[in-house]
Design a protein around this motif. Structure first.
Motif, PDB file in Angstrom:
ATOM      1  N   PRO A  74      62.578  -9.130  -7.632  1.00  0.00           N
ATOM      2  CA  PRO A  74      63.430  -9.719  -8.675  1.00  0.00           C
ATOM      3  C   PRO A  74      64.723 -10.330  -8.118  1.00  0.00           C
ATOM      4  O   PRO A  74      65.292 -11.231  -8.726  1.00  0.00           O
ATOM      5  N   THR A  75      65.149  -9.882  -6.938  1.00  0.00           N
ATOM      6  CA  THR A  75      66.362 -10.433  -6.321  1.00  0.00           C
ATOM      7  C   THR A  75      66.064 -11.654  -5.449  1.00  0.00           C
ATOM      8  O   THR A  75      66.961 -12.193  -4.805  1.00  0.00           O
ATOM      9  N   GLY A  76      64.782 -12.084  -5.412  1.00  0.00           N
ATOM     10  CA  GLY A  76      64.423 -13.279  -4.661  1.00  0.00           C
ATOM     11  C   GLY A  76      64.103 -13.040  -3.201  1.00  0.00           C
ATOM     12  O   GLY A  76      63.903 -13.986  -2.452  1.00  0.00           O
ATOM     13  N   LYS A  77      64.039 -11.788  -2.777  1.00  0.00           N
ATOM     14  CA  LYS A  77      63.689 -11.493  -1.388  1.00  0.00           C
ATOM     15  C   LYS A  77      62.181 -11.390  -1.255  1.00  0.00           C
ATOM     16  O   LYS A  77      61.470 -11.160  -2.231  1.00  0.00           O
ATOM     17  N   TYR A  78      61.709 -11.551  -0.049  1.00  0.00           N
ATOM     18  CA  TYR A  78      60.281 -11.443   0.240  1.00  0.00           C
ATOM     19  C   TYR A  78      59.971 -10.045   0.735  1.00  0.00           C
ATOM     20  O   TYR A  78      60.731  -9.454   1.490  1.00  0.00           O
ATOM     21  N   THR A  79      58.835  -9.529   0.296  1.00  0.00           N
ATOM     22  CA  THR A  79      58.405  -8.197   0.698  1.00  0.00           C
ATOM     23  C   THR A  79      56.888  -8.181   0.827  1.00  0.00           C
ATOM     24  O   THR A  79      56.201  -9.039   0.258  1.00  0.00           O
ATOM     25  N   LEU A  80      56.379  -7.218   1.567  1.00  0.00           N
ATOM     26  CA  LEU A  80      54.934  -7.060   1.671  1.00  0.00           C
ATOM     27  C   LEU A  80      54.387  -6.442   0.401  1.00  0.00           C
ATOM     28  O   LEU A  80      55.016  -5.562  -0.188  1.00  0.00           O
ATOM     29  N   THR A  81      53.231  -6.890  -0.010  1.00  0.00           N
ATOM     30  CA  THR A  81      52.513  -6.255  -1.115  1.00  0.00           C
ATOM     31  C   THR A  81      51.768  -5.048  -0.531  1.00  0.00           C
ATOM     32  O   THR A  81      51.689  -4.890   0.700  1.00  0.00           O
ATOM     33  N   PRO A  82      51.181  -4.210  -1.367  1.00  0.00           N
ATOM     34  CA  PRO A  82      50.378  -3.110  -0.820  1.00  0.00           C
ATOM     35  C   PRO A  82      49.271  -3.595   0.129  1.00  0.00           C
ATOM     36  O   PRO A  82      49.041  -2.988   1.175  1.00  0.00           O
ATOM     37  N   ILE A  83      48.627  -4.724  -0.186  1.00  0.00           N
ATOM     38  CA  ILE A  83      47.586  -5.237   0.706  1.00  0.00           C
ATOM     39  C   ILE A  83      48.208  -5.785   1.995  1.00  0.00           C
ATOM     40  O   ILE A  83      47.592  -5.743   3.058  1.00  0.00           O
ATOM     41  N   GLY A  84      49.455  -6.260   1.924  1.00  0.00           N
ATOM     42  CA  GLY A  84      50.163  -6.699   3.127  1.00  0.00           C
ATOM     43  C   GLY A  84      50.499  -5.533   4.040  1.00  0.00           C
ATOM     44  O   GLY A  84      50.375  -5.636   5.266  1.00  0.00           O
ATOM     45  N   VAL A  85      50.916  -4.417   3.460  1.00  0.00           N
ATOM     46  CA  VAL A  85      51.178  -3.201   4.255  1.00  0.00           C
ATOM     47  C   VAL A  85      49.874  -2.728   4.892  1.00  0.00           C
ATOM     48  O   VAL A  85      49.835  -2.373   6.074  1.00  0.00           O
ATOM     49  N   GLU A  86      48.799  -2.769   4.111  1.00  0.00           N
ATOM     50  CA  GLU A  86      47.486  -2.378   4.628  1.00  0.00           C
ATOM     51  C   GLU A  86      47.091  -3.267   5.809  1.00  0.00           C
ATOM     52  O   GLU A  86      46.507  -2.801   6.790  1.00  0.00           O
TER      53      GLU A  86
ATOM     54  N   LEU B 174      49.127  -4.650   7.995  1.00  0.00           N
ATOM     55  CA  LEU B 174      49.842  -4.202   9.194  1.00  0.00           C
ATOM     56  C   LEU B 174      49.167  -2.980   9.808  1.00  0.00           C
ATOM     57  O   LEU B 174      49.052  -2.879  11.030  1.00  0.00           O
ATOM     58  N   TYR B 175      48.726  -2.052   8.965  1.00  0.00           N
ATOM     59  CA  TYR B 175      47.998  -0.890   9.486  1.00  0.00           C
ATOM     60  C   TYR B 175      46.681  -1.305  10.122  1.00  0.00           C
ATOM     61  O   TYR B 175      46.260  -0.727  11.125  1.00  0.00           O
ATOM     62  N   ALA B 176      46.023  -2.300   9.558  1.00  0.00           N
ATOM     63  CA  ALA B 176      44.757  -2.783  10.116  1.00  0.00           C
ATOM     64  C   ALA B 176      44.971  -3.427  11.486  1.00  0.00           C
ATOM     65  O   ALA B 176      44.066  -3.415  12.326  1.00  0.00           O
ATOM     66  N   LEU B 177      46.158  -3.977  11.719  1.00  0.00           N
ATOM     67  CA  LEU B 177      46.450  -4.604  13.008  1.00  0.00           C
ATOM     68  C   LEU B 177      46.795  -3.590  14.095  1.00  0.00           C
ATOM     69  O   LEU B 177      46.765  -3.919  15.282  1.00  0.00           O
ATOM     70  N   ALA B 178      47.104  -2.350  13.724  1.00  0.00           N
ATOM     71  CA  ALA B 178      47.479  -1.330  14.706  1.00  0.00           C
ATOM     72  C   ALA B 178      46.403  -1.120  15.774  1.00  0.00           C
ATOM     73  O   ALA B 178      46.741  -1.046  16.963  1.00  0.00           O
TER      74      ALA B 178
ATOM     75  N   ASP C  61      57.758   0.037  18.796  1.00  0.00           N
ATOM     76  CA  ASP C  61      58.095   0.220  17.390  1.00  0.00           C
ATOM     77  C   ASP C  61      57.785   1.654  17.004  1.00  0.00           C
ATOM     78  O   ASP C  61      56.680   2.132  17.207  1.00  0.00           O
ATOM     79  N   LYS C  62      58.749   2.352  16.452  1.00  0.00           N
ATOM     80  CA  LYS C  62      58.597   3.755  16.109  1.00  0.00           C
ATOM     81  C   LYS C  62      57.591   3.985  15.006  1.00  0.00           C
ATOM     82  O   LYS C  62      57.028   5.064  14.887  1.00  0.00           O
ATOM     83  N   SER C  63      57.336   2.985  14.183  1.00  0.00           N
ATOM     84  CA  SER C  63      56.410   3.166  13.062  1.00  0.00           C
ATOM     85  C   SER C  63      54.958   3.213  13.532  1.00  0.00           C
ATOM     86  O   SER C  63      54.094   3.656  12.805  1.00  0.00           O
ATOM     87  N   GLY C  64      54.698   2.695  14.735  1.00  0.00           N
ATOM     88  CA  GLY C  64      53.317   2.617  15.211  1.00  0.00           C
ATOM     89  C   GLY C  64      52.581   1.395  14.693  1.00  0.00           C
ATOM     90  O   GLY C  64      51.451   1.160  15.052  1.00  0.00           O
ATOM     91  N   LEU C  65      53.220   0.634  13.818  1.00  0.00           N
ATOM     92  CA  LEU C  65      52.605  -0.584  13.315  1.00  0.00           C
ATOM     93  C   LEU C  65      52.873  -1.709  14.286  1.00  0.00           C
ATOM     94  O   LEU C  65      53.913  -1.765  14.904  1.00  0.00           O
ATOM     95  N   VAL C  66      51.937  -2.609  14.342  1.00  0.00           N
ATOM     96  CA  VAL C  66      52.046  -3.759  15.229  1.00  0.00           C
ATOM     97  C   VAL C  66      53.294  -3.686  16.030  1.00  0.00           C
ATOM     98  O   VAL C  66      53.622  -4.127  16.955  1.00  0.00           O
TER      99      VAL C  66
END
Length: 128
Positions: free
Chosen positions: A80-92, A94-98, A123-128
């Motif tokens: 709503p503030t006009g920023k871009y964010t990952l959708t749930p499928i977008g987060v998925e 990133l995990y698929a790219l791990a 990257d500490k998250s382990g994602l890409v």
């Protein structure tokens, strides 16, 4: 400006007329700057200007087109503030790219490249 049309499963894409989902994903992710943009969105929503500052080598028009494509493919969305964010499928995604990240490091070691000298801190998250 016309609306960006991303590659979509079920429709012919670059390199394939079959409409296979994997080929559509490869086409989308293979577009210049797409993965880098997704990487910038991995932690929190980011505005267009913030993305431009984080990615100084990308033109505003290319950034705009990629964001439109990623949003039309429902990998990203705007808040709503006009920023871009990952959708749930977008987060998925990133995990698929791990696993690909793990493979790429094995490949680099196989070729004798020290993966810790590739220029990016781990990257500490382990994602890409």
């Amino acid at each position: 400006m016309s609306e960006a049309r991303p590659p979509m499963p079920g429709k012919p894409v670059r390199g394939s007329s079959t409409g296979q989902p994997l080929m559509a994903a490869f086409d989308l992710l293979g577009r210049r700057w797409a993965i880098v943009i997704l990487w910038q969105l991995r932690a929190e929503p980011v505005g267009f200007r913030e993305l431009r500052r984080a990615l100084p080598d990308i033109s505003s028009s290319v950034l705009s087109t990629r964001l439109q494509e990623l949003t039309a493919a429902e990998v990203t969305e705007t808040t709503p503030t006009g920023k871009y964010t990952l959708t749930p499928i977008g987060v998925e995604l990133l995990y698929a790219l791990a696993p690909l990240k793990a493979w790429s490091h094995n490949w680099a070691r196989h070729l004798g490249v020290d993966t810790f000298t590739l220029g990016q801190p781990a990257d500490k998250s382990g994602l890409v």
